[in-house]
Scaffold this active site. Sequence first.
Site, PDB file in Angstrom:
ATOM      1  N   ARG A  10      -7.854 -62.959   3.801  1.00 57.18           N
ATOM      2  CA  ARG A  10      -7.608 -62.146   4.997  1.00 57.18           C
ATOM      3  C   ARG A  10      -7.985 -62.929   6.255  1.00 57.18           C
ATOM      4  NH1 ARG A  10      -4.039 -60.111   3.225  1.00 57.18           N
ATOM      5  NH2 ARG A  10      -4.482 -61.477   1.480  1.00 57.18           N
ATOM      6  N   GLN A  62      -2.858 -61.313  -6.282  1.00 56.90           N
ATOM      7  CA  GLN A  62      -3.306 -60.183  -5.468  1.00 56.90           C
ATOM      8  C   GLN A  62      -3.094 -58.847  -6.191  1.00 56.90           C
ATOM      9  OE1 GLN A  62      -2.615 -60.539  -1.077  1.00 56.90           O
ATOM     10  NE2 GLN A  62      -1.305 -62.269  -1.635  1.00 56.90           N
ATOM     11  N   LYS A  91       6.121 -63.196   2.922  1.00 54.99           N
ATOM     12  CA  LYS A  91       6.774 -62.346   1.927  1.00 54.99           C
ATOM     13  C   LYS A  91       7.732 -61.354   2.574  1.00 54.99           C
ATOM     14  CE  LYS A  91       4.179 -59.021   0.522  1.00 54.99           C
ATOM     15  NZ  LYS A  91       4.814 -57.817   1.105  1.00 54.99           N
ATOM     16  N   THR A  92       7.260 -60.636   3.587  1.00 54.70           N
ATOM     17  CA  THR A  92       8.108 -59.635   4.246  1.00 54.70           C
ATOM     18  C   THR A  92       9.319 -60.300   4.895  1.00 54.70           C
ATOM     19  OG1 THR A  92       6.160 -58.272   4.678  1.00 54.70           O
ATOM     20  CG2 THR A  92       8.137 -57.786   5.953  1.00 54.70           C
ATOM     21  N   ASP A 120       9.273 -54.679  -3.478  1.00 57.17           N
ATOM     22  CA  ASP A 120       8.140 -55.319  -2.808  1.00 57.17           C
ATOM     23  C   ASP A 120       6.870 -55.084  -3.624  1.00 57.17           C
ATOM     24  OD1 ASP A 120       6.649 -56.584  -0.881  1.00 57.17           O
ATOM     25  OD2 ASP A 120       6.609 -54.888   0.502  1.00 57.17           O
ATOM     26  N   GLU A 121       5.901 -55.995  -3.523  1.00 62.58           N
ATOM     27  CA  GLU A 121       4.580 -55.851  -4.164  1.00 62.58           C
ATOM     28  C   GLU A 121       4.708 -55.504  -5.645  1.00 62.58           C
ATOM     29  OE1 GLU A 121       2.164 -56.845  -2.542  1.00 62.58           O
ATOM     30  OE2 GLU A 121       2.166 -56.205  -0.451  1.00 62.58           O
TER      31      GLU A 121
END
Length: 769
Positions: A623, A264, A41-42, A233-234
């Site tokens: 994770r 998420q 994503k980043t 973002d997010e």
Amino acid sequence: MQKTEKNSDSGLLSHLNEAQRAAVAFCDGPSLVIAGAGSGKTRVLTYKIAYLLEQGLPPYYILALTFTNKAAREMKSRIADLVGEKRARRLWMGTFHSIFARILRSEAEAIGFQSNFTIFDSSDSNNLVRLIIKEMELDDKQYRPGVVHGQISRAKNSLITPAMYAANTEIIQYDRMAKRPQLFEIYQRYQSRLRSGNSMDFDDLLMYTNILFRDHKEVLEKYRNQFQYILVDEYQDTNFAQHLIVKQLADAHHRVCVVGDDAQSIYSFRGANIDNILKFKSNFPGTQIFKLEQNYRSTRNIVNAANSLIKKNSEQIFKNVFSENEEGEKIEIRSAFSDFEEALIVSNKIARMRLEKYAGYNDFAILYRTNAQSRAFEEALRKNNIPYRIYGGLSFYQRKEIKDIISYFRLIVNPNDEEAFRRIINYPTRGIGAVTVAKITSTAQRHNVSLWQVVTAPLEYNLDVNTGTAKKLEGFYSLIQGFIDKNETMNAFELAQEIIKNSGIAKEAYDDMTPEGMSRAQNMQELLNAMNEFVETQQEQGEENIRLADFLSEVSLLTDQDTDNEADNERVTLMTVHSAKGLEFDHVFVVGLEEDLFPSAMAKSEIRGLEEERRLFYVAITRAKKSCTITYAKSRFRNGQTNPATPSRFLKDIDSSYIEGGENDFITRTAPADDFWGSMREQRLQNTMSNHTITPKRVVPVQRVASSTPLSKEAQELEVGHIIEHERFGRGVVTSIEMSGNDRRAFVEFESAGKKQLLLKFAKFSIVE
């Protein structure tokens, strides 16, 4: 802005996979990038901004919004590596609050502020609320400042002004039912005081930006023209106020790209609204959706297990996350007989895996649903000499609410403990302020006695206080002296219950229904759990009169940090699942998978709450890079007693083909620890018996001897060679039974807890075979 292809010139897009490349290259309209866990994503955000700059868009025309300063710094650093620091420096990139504070300073006069307005942090805000409550002569136990400020914060994030709040009959009715009917007036006074002081709190930065854009179209038009491309973002974590700002800025040109993952979305308690991402396409017609589905982080088994879990949610944007990494280990699900044994299982497995897999402590993480769960794992890790860190919080015994209660214990054991005295003399609030404490201190110094001695005999030491204060000090003295007297007859656990109840600590904790308040209450209950375990363990090992001093001696060892080497960063990480979002570890333990814990009891009343809990579990599993172990306990100590626990419904949501052993009927399934007692049991039993010169075929009964405390049926029938299930330690084999005076002791080797001796008149167990 026209899209132009320069793939061959820049080579930027050549560093991306096909899905990432498509998301980066599309710049003609609104786009929603659904980024699965570990999908880069980043990287997409970074390359998209670099791509826009390369296409000729000046950096000051780009607005990039993040949720943390760390994320903004990381992205800006990566962009600088791609396009140069000079261009990266001129981007409008930062958190929602920092960017809109910058805009508000430029436009302050339009909404009646000066540009040098101050920004209150949460502590400042709580202090102002506390002052207003005092000025209104309201009961600060009913109008707890943290609770009141939390309600005001929620109102602001929903763009509800004080006037709107007072006019909303539903909100007013809710406050009346909560016995806070004047909360609307506190909100009015609070906002008035902020404005008169040329100040804003954090929530105002979003609320006033919305008001600015709503009431001043020329200002809105100015920033619409400036921000020709907006990236967020997010996006699944945005609240109503944040979503509306983005919509207002992008409504004219629709050049907006939001990145996130509905799977998420786990922060509804902070005001995050999953509908912002689920309904993005309807809010921005013509939206192009891009899905990043390749997970670069985890093994195939971990990704597939997580997929099988999350597909059970009805509210989601479908995607097929996949991994091309190695197949890896299957998910292991371990049951424990108690939360005590659960911690031992995890600690022992970490010690074993570290050697078998040549892993460092940094490669391990233990994830739990609530902070209170950390206590058992901290103690188990310490017993195994495994270093650990609490991420985003304090070690259990260092948390304020725990240190406050421990200070009561210290003062009762040693009334001359000045630090403990100062900490609790006005906790909970009893009207004994700093001025009075200063007078007590100076009087004590003048007479060379302790602070407690002054309070014990204020007239004798000529303590200069008025009648009202003297009465309050007398009440404090009577309270503590009563506990001191009971310390002679009550065990540590019983007295701790008395202290928490009769001091007012329990009422203060349970009256606070904010997430922070509930966390404090859970921590207090967990302290009682620890004390009960300590008392019962000591009793089983032959110590009958367990006092507060004994527990304090144990705690001092647990909280002693002198042996920790801060330069050594190799530590197991302990954290809540909420704190773990965005992080990754080679080996992850997700613990406490039980009904009413995970999922939380408070989330089970509606489908939306339950689905968010499932998303939280999804975040926990994803994770893990190499292995994921899930644990649950069959019993958990709560509210002063051991209660049976039911495995979480979420365990059945995982496809059994990705679970070690291929089973997922967890309600009836025998504990995975039975593997130990299956093929290994006979060998272990024979080895154990041979060490004591007894063979499994020759079980020697022990002579029955009366004890001062009646023995249970199990204790009377117990023999060497029996396998037992202990309430906390789990399964073990009895290696010997001895007499000590009139008491019978059994020596047992437990699978997880190791060798233990049990005083049978106190031991809680059942005979398996």
